[in-house]
Design an enzyme around this catalytic site. Structure first.
Site, PDB file in Angstrom:
ATOM      1  N   GLU A  44      -6.725  -7.990  -0.640  1.00  0.00           N
ATOM      2  CA  GLU A  44      -7.112  -7.985   0.777  1.00  0.00           C
ATOM      3  C   GLU A  44      -8.609  -7.741   0.875  1.00  0.00           C
ATOM      4  O   GLU A  44      -9.066  -6.604   0.896  1.00  0.00           O
ATOM      5  CB  GLU A  44      -6.351  -6.916   1.562  1.00  0.00           C
ATOM      6  CG  GLU A  44      -4.872  -7.141   1.664  1.00  0.00           C
ATOM      7  CD  GLU A  44      -4.189  -6.121   2.537  1.00  0.00           C
ATOM      8  OE1 GLU A  44      -4.869  -5.471   3.340  1.00  0.00           O
ATOM      9  OE2 GLU A  44      -2.960  -5.952   2.415  1.00  0.00           O
ATOM     10  N   GLU A  61       0.833  -1.219   0.000  1.00  0.00           N
ATOM     11  CA  GLU A  61       0.000   0.000   0.000  1.00  0.00           C
ATOM     12  C   GLU A  61       0.862   1.262   0.000  1.00  0.00           C
ATOM     13  O   GLU A  61       0.632   2.203   0.768  1.00  0.00           O
ATOM     14  CB  GLU A  61      -0.927   0.022   1.228  1.00  0.00           C
ATOM     15  CG  GLU A  61      -2.036  -0.996   1.194  1.00  0.00           C
ATOM     16  CD  GLU A  61      -3.137  -0.660   2.194  1.00  0.00           C
ATOM     17  OE1 GLU A  61      -2.832  -0.247   3.321  1.00  0.00           O
ATOM     18  OE2 GLU A  61      -4.321  -0.793   1.827  1.00  0.00           O
TER      19      GLU A  61
HETATM   20  C1  NDJ Z   1      -6.142   0.919  10.645  1.00  0.00           C
HETATM   21  C2  NDJ Z   1      -5.461   0.279   9.464  1.00  0.00           C
HETATM   22  C3  NDJ Z   1      -5.152   1.245   8.400  1.00  0.00           C
HETATM   23  C4  NDJ Z   1      -4.375   0.700   7.278  1.00  0.00           C
HETATM   24  N1  NDJ Z   1      -4.422  -0.726   7.074  1.00  0.00           N
HETATM   25  C5  NDJ Z   1      -5.229  -1.365   6.224  1.00  0.00           C
HETATM   26  S1  NDJ Z   1      -6.405  -0.707   5.509  1.00  0.00           S
HETATM   27  N2  NDJ Z   1      -4.890  -2.628   5.874  1.00  0.00           N
HETATM   28  C6  NDJ Z   1      -4.186  -2.863   4.633  1.00  0.00           C
HETATM   29  C7  NDJ Z   1      -2.791  -3.351   4.943  1.00  0.00           C
HETATM   30  O1  NDJ Z   1      -2.146  -3.725   3.733  1.00  0.00           O
HETATM   31  C8  NDJ Z   1      -2.847  -4.546   5.857  1.00  0.00           C
HETATM   32  O2  NDJ Z   1      -1.520  -4.926   6.168  1.00  0.00           O
HETATM   33  C9  NDJ Z   1      -3.618  -4.214   7.131  1.00  0.00           C
HETATM   34  O3  NDJ Z   1      -2.968  -3.172   7.819  1.00  0.00           O
HETATM   35  C10 NDJ Z   1      -5.032  -3.768   6.747  1.00  0.00           C
HETATM   36  C11 NDJ Z   1      -5.875  -3.480   7.966  1.00  0.00           C
HETATM   37  O4  NDJ Z   1      -5.924  -4.627   8.767  1.00  0.00           O
END
Ligand code: NDJ
Length: 666
Positions: free
Chosen positions: A269, A189
């Site tokens: 995801e 991300e």
């Molecule tokens: C509060 C989480 C904000 C960012 N993380 C998000 S959207 N996510 C995407 C991320 O790639 C994953 O590792 C996880 O961290 C998941 C949330 O469980």
């Protein structure tokens, strides 16, 4: 033609004549996994292929349980598992690597292959996962001005050094080389990070290609917002997206098509639940919503990875944190309301997902493995062993560091856990005075002792206490690191006293700083092997408690409840089970894998209680329900019963000491 070279050819001719399909195994030379931009699909060995995958993090599951969890994922109908590799789990100090036991990533990967699962590997170097600092080692912050996740040469040097150790372990396991790893994600991300540094992504692409070869399918994952896809994608890396059941599937994949007009639709995801923060309600997502969204995506021919399929546990100090207006530490449990519960038990959500999968591909023959057996080992009486301040000789054998003003954890090279900051009152304080810290300078919790426990200073919370005393009185602040921020712009999350404590606005100086290595002491048998030290501080404030219990010839999983305890850390037989904080919640129990328990000899329980042990049990979980997860504060009590029987785990009971009133000020 017998016995000659002709016979095999004759046989082959005969078989082909009768259209007998030849399922010759693809030799490593012929194995392929690639993108088909004409048919908008993956191709595995030349045939169209769509994966249905689930995330599992080996770092959150003890190695003895890996096979159980992976088999349950396979029997759920998954064709692949998605696996993060946390850099900081394997390189605790620069150039020091750990790939043994629970950290044996190669053994984990070999097990996935043995069980017939493909692997989508996500080696980072940054991963997030609500893992401590998103998987980056905190020693990167020994250079305080380092720019993480960028082309900063200091950062890239550490990254390349790490990739040169990790990726050679991966290359022979790539699908094209006869292994089961079908694709590898670069970064994580990245479009959600402020740096938006294409030079960094290009550097990683070059390093991954150099170390993994030209055949492996490399990809990225980002949210569906244009700015996320703008900064997170790169030519040469196939762009995939992530979104949960609340999103419109068509719109979401429309976002992927904005970057990848052709090629397979991929949700890397698909959130089956969500993470939990201390002090907030347990997150849960309905099985119906999860199953419905999955079916929609599968009907579109998309490949999907469910995040998480099995969440597991943030043992020791591995939980990360988030920062949204304020610091938000993540709980020890990473149950995630996932199809496999934290204890690895199939839930009704798993069966709902399995039913959807069965509409698109045959399920493996045979039953779903049953929940692992659990056992209630009863109540464990604990004795106070010593106040933490009376154990500094054991916990900080190298002695304190002297400094005019406080130093951070990173400046004294302490990664996790606890540091004691000690000074003396510079003057008599006959009337209550304000002991205060600058905003955001307590990272993350400071337990203040002035003769006795005065109270707790908290990041983005209470930053002042009223104190009294005499000149020369010792003032101690035990600083607890609750986990480094894992997502967003604030991942350079320094820990400790980041500013000066002041007494009525006069900065305190002349500090002794004690980095504590509690885990080494506990793993070496302390405090069980040592004589208790009489306490001078009653039952409030940071102190160690010990107890033992026997198992009845079995060592099954269990959960620990903390009736009346406040906040602390639990070890059993030297294994750090993580933070407990029933006073804050929502988590009320800690998962104890049976693999850490002994049979036929005492199990040593060590508790570091930070704020105050109970004089009598102040709390007990409500009667455990059957098979349902209850929303709300006590939901973690309800996590236990995905079983037919009610197994509450064992209770930690305190010594019965006279209650003391918490002081209004010290
Ligand atoms: C509060 C989480 C904000 C960012 N993380 C998000 S959207 N996510 C995407 C991320 O790639 C994953 O590792 C996880 O961290 C998941 C949330 O469980």
């Amino acid at each position: 033609a017998s016995g000659s070279a002709v016979a095999p050819l004759f046989l082959l001719w005969l078989l082909l004549l009768h259209n007998v399909p030849l399922a010759l195994p693809a030799s490593p030379l012929a194995r392929s996994f690639e993108l088909d931009y004409e048919e908008d699909c993956f191709r595995k060995d030349g045939a169209p292929f769509r994966y249905i995958s689930g995330s599992i993090h080996y770092a959150r599951v003890p190695r003895p349980a890996w096979r159980d969890r992976l088999l349950k994922m396979y029997m759920s109908g998954l064709s692949a598992v998605q696996v993060y590799v946390p850099w900081n789990y394997h390189e605790p100090r620069p150039g020091v690597y750990d790939f043994v036991g629970n950290r044996d990533v190669e053994a984990f990967l070999d097990l996935t292959a043995e069980l017939g699962l493909l692997v989508i590997l996500r080696p980072g170097p940054y991963i997030c996962a609500e893992w401590e600092m998103g998987g980056l080692p905190s020693w990167l912050l020994w250079k305080p001005d380092i720019v993480l996740r960028s082309s900063d040469p200091a950062y890239l040097a550490a990254v390349d050094s790490w990739l040169h150790v990790l990726l050679p372990k991966i290359k022979p396991r790539l699908y094209q080389h006869g292994g089961n790893i079908i694709s590898v994600q670069v970064e994580n991300e990245y479009g959600s990070y402020y740096a938006c540094d294409y030079g960094y992504l290009r550097h990683l692409l070059g390093s991954f290609r150099a170390l993994l070869g030209s055949e492996v399918l490399l990809f990225t994952t980002d949210g569906t917002q244009p700015e996320e896809l703008h900064c997170g994608t790169l030519q040469g890396l196939y762009a995939t997206i992530d979104f949960g059941p609340g999103s419109n599937v068509t719109e979401a994949f429309g976002a992927q098509r904005w970057v990848e007009p052709k090629g397979p639709l991929v949700n890397s995801e698909y959130y089956t639940g969500w993470l939990d923060y201390w002090g907030e309600a347990h997150a849960s997502t309905s099985s119906v919503r999860v199953a419905r969204g999955l079916e929609n995506m599968l009907q579109m021919g998309a490949s999907v990875n469910m995040y998480m399929f099995h969440g597991g546990t943030n043992f020791a100090y591995w939980s990360g944190a988030d920062f949204k207006d304020q610091y938000k530490p993540v709980t020890t449990s990473y149950d995630y309301d996932a199809p496999l519960s934290e204890a690895g038990d199939p839930t009704e959500k798993l069966f709902a997902i399995r039913t959807v999968i069965s509409k698109f591909q045959p399920l493996p023959a045979g039953p779903m493995p049953s929940p692992t057996p659990k056992y209630a080992y009863g109540r464990v009486a604990l004795q106070k062993h010593a106040d933490l301040l009376d154990a500094l000789g054991v916990l900080c054998p190298s002695g304190p560091i002297q400094s005019q003003f406080p130093l951070t954890f990173e400046a004294i090279k302490q990664a996790h856990g606890f540091v004691v900051y000690r000074t003396q009152l510079p003057r008599d304080v006959p009337d209550p005075a304000t002991l205060g810290a600058p905003p955001h300078s307590i990272c993350d919790r400071g337990y203040v002792m002035l003769q006795k426990y005065c109270g707790t200073l908290e990041r983005d919370g209470q930053t002042t206490l009223r104190v009294m005393g005499r000149a020369g009185d010792t003032l101690d602040v035990l600083l607890e690191n609750m986990g480094r921020i894992s997502f967003g712009a604030n991942i350079s999350d320094f820990k400790g006293l980041l500013g000066n404590l002041s007494l009525d606005s006069s900065p305190l100086s002349n500090w002794l700083i004690y980095p504590l290595d509690i885990d080494t002491a506990v793993q070496q048998g302390w405090p069980h092997a040592a004589l208790p030290k009489p306490s001078r501080r009653g039952r409030a404030g940071p102190a160690f408690y010990t107890g033992t219990f026997e198992t009845p010839g079995i060592a099954w999983d269990t959960f620990v409840k903390f009736p009346g305890w406040s906040k602390g850390q639990l070890w059993i037989n030297g294994f750090n089970l993580g933070r407990y904080w029933p006073r804050r919640g929502p988590q009320q129990t800690l998962f104890v894998p049976g693999s850490v328990l002994h049979i036929g000899r005492p199990n040593n329980v060590t508790v570091l209680e930070l704020e105050g042990a109970p004089s009598t049990p102040l709390f007990s979980c409500p009667p455990l329900g059957q098979g349902k997860r209850g929303p709300g504060l006590n939901s973690f009590c309800m996590l236990i019963p995905h079983l037919s029987q009610t197994i509450p785990g064992f209770m930690l009971t305190p010594p019965h000491t006279s209650g003391v009133k918490a002081p209004l000020y010290c």
